[in-house]
Each structure stands twice: as structure tokens, then as C-alpha cells.
Design an enzyme around this catalytic site. Structure first.
Site, PDB file in Angstrom:
ATOM      1  N   TYR A  99      -3.322   2.575  13.323  1.00 15.97           N
ATOM      2  CA  TYR A  99      -3.031   1.300  12.304  1.00 15.97           C
ATOM      3  C   TYR A  99      -3.680   1.749  10.907  1.00 15.97           C
ATOM      4  O   TYR A  99      -4.470   2.686  10.680  1.00 15.97           O
ATOM      5  CB  TYR A  99      -3.740   0.216  12.797  1.00 15.97           C
ATOM      6  CG  TYR A  99      -5.366   0.152  12.706  1.00 15.97           C
ATOM      7  CD1 TYR A  99      -5.915  -0.216  11.504  1.00 15.97           C
ATOM      8  CD2 TYR A  99      -6.273   0.433  13.720  1.00 15.97           C
ATOM      9  CE1 TYR A  99      -7.400  -0.191  11.281  1.00 15.97           C
ATOM     10  CE2 TYR A  99      -7.603   0.825  13.715  1.00 15.97           C
ATOM     11  CZ  TYR A  99      -8.235   0.185  12.460  1.00 15.97           C
ATOM     12  OH  TYR A  99      -9.579   0.277  12.397  1.00 15.97           O
ATOM     13  N   CYS A 100      -3.066   1.305   9.992  1.00 16.05           N
ATOM     14  CA  CYS A 100      -3.411   1.196   8.396  1.00 16.05           C
ATOM     15  C   CYS A 100      -3.565  -0.277   8.242  1.00 16.05           C
ATOM     16  O   CYS A 100      -4.051  -1.178   9.098  1.00 16.05           O
ATOM     17  CB  CYS A 100      -2.367   1.705   7.686  1.00 16.05           C
ATOM     18  SG  CYS A 100      -1.077   0.832   7.632  1.00 16.05           S
ATOM     19  N   PHE A 101      -3.588  -0.559   7.004  1.00 16.90           N
ATOM     20  CA  PHE A 101      -4.166  -2.033   6.642  1.00 16.90           C
ATOM     21  C   PHE A 101      -3.218  -2.967   7.057  1.00 16.90           C
ATOM     22  O   PHE A 101      -3.565  -4.104   7.827  1.00 16.90           O
ATOM     23  CB  PHE A 101      -4.247  -2.264   4.971  1.00 16.90           C
ATOM     24  CG  PHE A 101      -4.880  -3.557   4.636  1.00 16.90           C
ATOM     25  CD1 PHE A 101      -6.118  -3.932   4.893  1.00 16.90           C
ATOM     26  CD2 PHE A 101      -4.151  -4.313   4.123  1.00 16.90           C
ATOM     27  CE1 PHE A 101      -6.449  -5.071   4.629  1.00 16.90           C
ATOM     28  CE2 PHE A 101      -4.708  -5.633   3.574  1.00 16.90           C
ATOM     29  CZ  PHE A 101      -5.811  -6.199   3.908  1.00 16.90           C
TER      30      PHE A 101
END
Length: 377
Positions: A99-101
Site C-alpha cells: 500500500y501507499c497513501f
């Protein structure tokens, strides 16, 4: 590398936390430090300075220019090194997710590079933001369940009792702090967001296990450097209280064991005998110093002298036998009698209408077990 079968991206945030599914967080280190999840490892696509440069470019020149800059910054050997780290983690965590933001460009790019390296690895749809929103919702929903609080003077064993009961939620354990001026533990407190995330996952797992009400320690809003989430704290202000009234001698023995014997052992096991003793002594002195104004300077100086004398005696006696800690009662007893007990009595008076039961430790435990069966549905 062994082949990892393709798996779909997920929005099943509940399963992620219930099963402690491993997560690879590709956000920058500064983002991870501000808030993350216990089951996440930070392997960033960009470091902090690279992220800042791309962000500035995005604001000034738009998305396409920012993406181009990102590719130029993370290229060649640097890209190979970071891809190798992701590949190694994918092999170690074949059931995990990236995941990223927001689940957007960064995690998609990492996904693409992994695919080019022969690994199809899924990501969290919505990224960190969606996971965090799910946990905040969990806190909101959990606060709607019935609660009963465990009260009592310092040393009553409130935290111990909460941990004995299936429906108990150890707020101090989640905050990694015991609440008082002597409340720090050998594990450092984390960020406010990490505390909230940890507490939300605990509540989620308890509810999944069948809990439909909570037994909580009667806490103030602030536990060390962490604040209780407002939905939880506000409901606690209306909850019934079961008060442990244990004899003074029993409470004193608990405190002596927890704050003197166990803390000395913990510091020395962690740091070695010499440095551990020094940190243990500093911990006790800091606990008194933190409440010096409330004690009044004259009493603070007297208790500090007694503490220093007790430490010298304890250190000279050498071993860890609990008998060597008895001398600490010279400052512990007046600290309880003149500070902690009057303070808690004053606080409890304001909650007198909410007191549902009073008794010793065993009686309160029995009451709570009966109460939790017959109330709150």
C-alpha cells in the site's frame, strides 16, 4: 524465487487486521513514522527528500512532470536495490499486500516493477487512507457498546483485573504507559495515530471473538503522551464504575513489586547491571520530579531525600531480592497517603452517582463477571 500465484487487490480491510496480514508500506519514512500499522513494514519507493522534490514538482508543474521526476530519481541501481528489497519481502510474505497513501501511483508503480520482475503482488485498494478510515470507524462503532469501568486507588490492581477478563480492554497496555507520573515502561510510547490504530485492532478482534461490551480501567483522557480517542473517552464519562477497595498494605505491596522490583529487573535485563541501575534510578527520580509542584516543594524535597537514601541502600545490598526494596516504603507510603489517595478520592467523589459496586479485588472481579453476563444487551 518461487512463483507467487496472482491474487486480486483487496478492500477487505477487516480481514487484513483480524488476521494480521503482512503489509508492505511503500510510503516515505516520514509518513510511516507519523502513523502506520503493527503488521506493516516500511520499504519506501522514495525517501523523504525524493518525495518532497516530487511533491513540489507536482504542485508547480502537474502530475506528468512529477511522475517523470520520480522515475528519474528512482532509476538504475537505486531502482534495482529497492525492487530487490520488495522481491525479498514478497517471497517472505507471500500472503501480503502493498500500500501507499491512497492506493494510487506509488503502489501501482511498485506493483508494475514487481510484475516486470516476474512477481504478481496485490495492493490495498484505497491504501493507508482507507485502512486508517476503517480503524477510525471501528473506534466509533466500538464506543457504542456498553461499558463498565474498574476504579480504585493506586495499587488496586485495576489493570491486572482488566487483563483477567475476556471483555477487558487494557488501555494502558495499548498506550504502553501506566498512566501515572511513574507510568513509563521499557517500551517507548508510539505516535498518537499508532496508539489509535493498535487500540482499534484490539477492539476489532475482541468483537470478532464475541465481545458485546467493554470492561475498561477508569482513566483520564491522557495516558502518558497518548490521548484516548474521544468517542471512547466520552462514553467512559457515562459508564458505571466498580471500585476496588483493597487494604492499604495490599496496594503498597503491589506497587512495590511493580514499580520497584520489576522495573529494576527490567532495566538491568535490558541495559546491563550498571547502566540499567542508573536508568532505573533516573526513572524513579523523574517520576517524583514530574509531580513536584503538586506535592509542594517541601514535601518533594523530603521524598526525594528518602528516595535517594532508599536507592543507596538497595544498591548496596546487591541482589534483586524483594526484601531490599522494602526501604522504598519510606517515600512510597507518604506519596500514597498525601498525594495519590487524596487525588483519586477527589476524582471518585465526582463519579459517586455512577458507582455500581464496591468491594475488594476478588469481589469486584466476581461482580464484573456477573455484571457482564446480565447487563448491556
Amino acid at each position: 524465487m518461487s512463483f507467487i500465484p496472482p491474487r486480486a487487490d483487496t478492500q477487505d480491510y477487516r480481514r487484513i487486521f483480524l488476521q494480521d496480514i503482512p503489509l508492505i508500506d511503500v510510503r516515505a519514512p516520514v509518513e510511516f513514522q507519523q502513523g502506520a500499522f503493527a503488521n506493516a513494514l516500511n520499504l519506501p519507493l522514495m525517501n523523504d527528500s525524493e518525495r518532497q522534490a516530487v511533491g513540489t514538482c507536482y504542485k508547480q508543474l502537474g502530475q506528468h512532470a512529477a511522475i517523470a521526476l520520480g522515475h528519474s530519481l528512482v532509476n538504475g541501481r537505486l531502482r534495482e536495490q529497492r525492487t530487490a528489497a520488495w522481491l525479498a519481502q514478497c517471497a517472505q510474505w507471500p500472503e501480503g499486500y502493498i500500500y501507499c497513501f491512497r492506493g494510487g501511483l506509488r503502489s501501482q508503480l511498485v506493483q508494475q516493477w514487481l510484475r516486470e520482475a516476474g512477481v504478481a503482488y496485490p495492493r490495498i485498494s484505497g491504501g493507508y487512507k482507507a485502512l486508517r478510515h476503517f480503524l477510525l470507524d471501528t473506534l466509533e462503532q466500538s464506543a457504542k457498546l456498553p461499558m463498565v469501568l474498574v476504579g480504585g486507588n493506586t495499587g488496586s490492581g485495576k489493570t491486572l483485573l482488566v487483563n483477567e477478563l475476556a471483555e477487558g480492554i487494557d488501555l494502558e497496555g495499548a498506550a504502553r504507559h501506566r498512566g501515572s507520573s511513574f507510568g513509563r515502561t521499557l517500551v517507548a510510547q508510539s505516535s498518537q495515530i499508532d496508539f489509535e490504530n493498535r487500540l482499534a485492532v484490539l477492539l476489532l478482534k475482541k468483537q470478532h471473538g464475541g465481545c458485546r461490551r467493554w470492561i475498561l480501567e477508569d482513566e483520564g483522557r491522557i495516558i502518558g503522551s497518548n490521548n484516548l480517542p474521544l468517542p471512547i473517552f466520552n462514553r467512559m464519562q457515562q459508564a458505571p464504575v466498580a471500585v476496588i477497595d483493597d487494604p492499604f498494605e495490599v496496594r503498597l505491596a503491589r506497587l512495590q513489586d511493580e514499580y520497584i522490583v520489576r522495573m529494576r529487573m527490567g532495566f538491568e535485563q535490558t541495559y546491563g547491571a550498571e547502566l540499567g541501575w542508573q536508568k532505573y534510578a533516573e526513572y524513579l527520580h523523574h517520576g517524583l520530579f514530574a509531580i513536584r509542584r503538586r506535592l509542594g516543594m517541601e514535601r518533594f524535597q523530603l521524598l526525594t531525600q528518602r528516595l535517594e537514601w532508599a536507592l543507596q541502600f538497595q544498591h548496596a545490598s546487591g541482589n534483586h531480592a524483594s526484601g531490599n526494596s522494602d526501604v522504598h516504603q519510606e517515600w512510597l507510603v507518604p506519596l500514597l497517603q498525601h498525594y495519590y489517595d487524596p487525588m483519586y478520592h477527589y476524582q471518585l467523589e465526582k463519579k459517586s452517582r455512577r458507582i455500581a459496586f464496591r468491594g475488594n479485588y476478588a469481589e469486584v472481579r466476581e461482580f464484573l463477571m456477573t455484571y457482564s453476563q446480565n447487563n448491556g444487551e
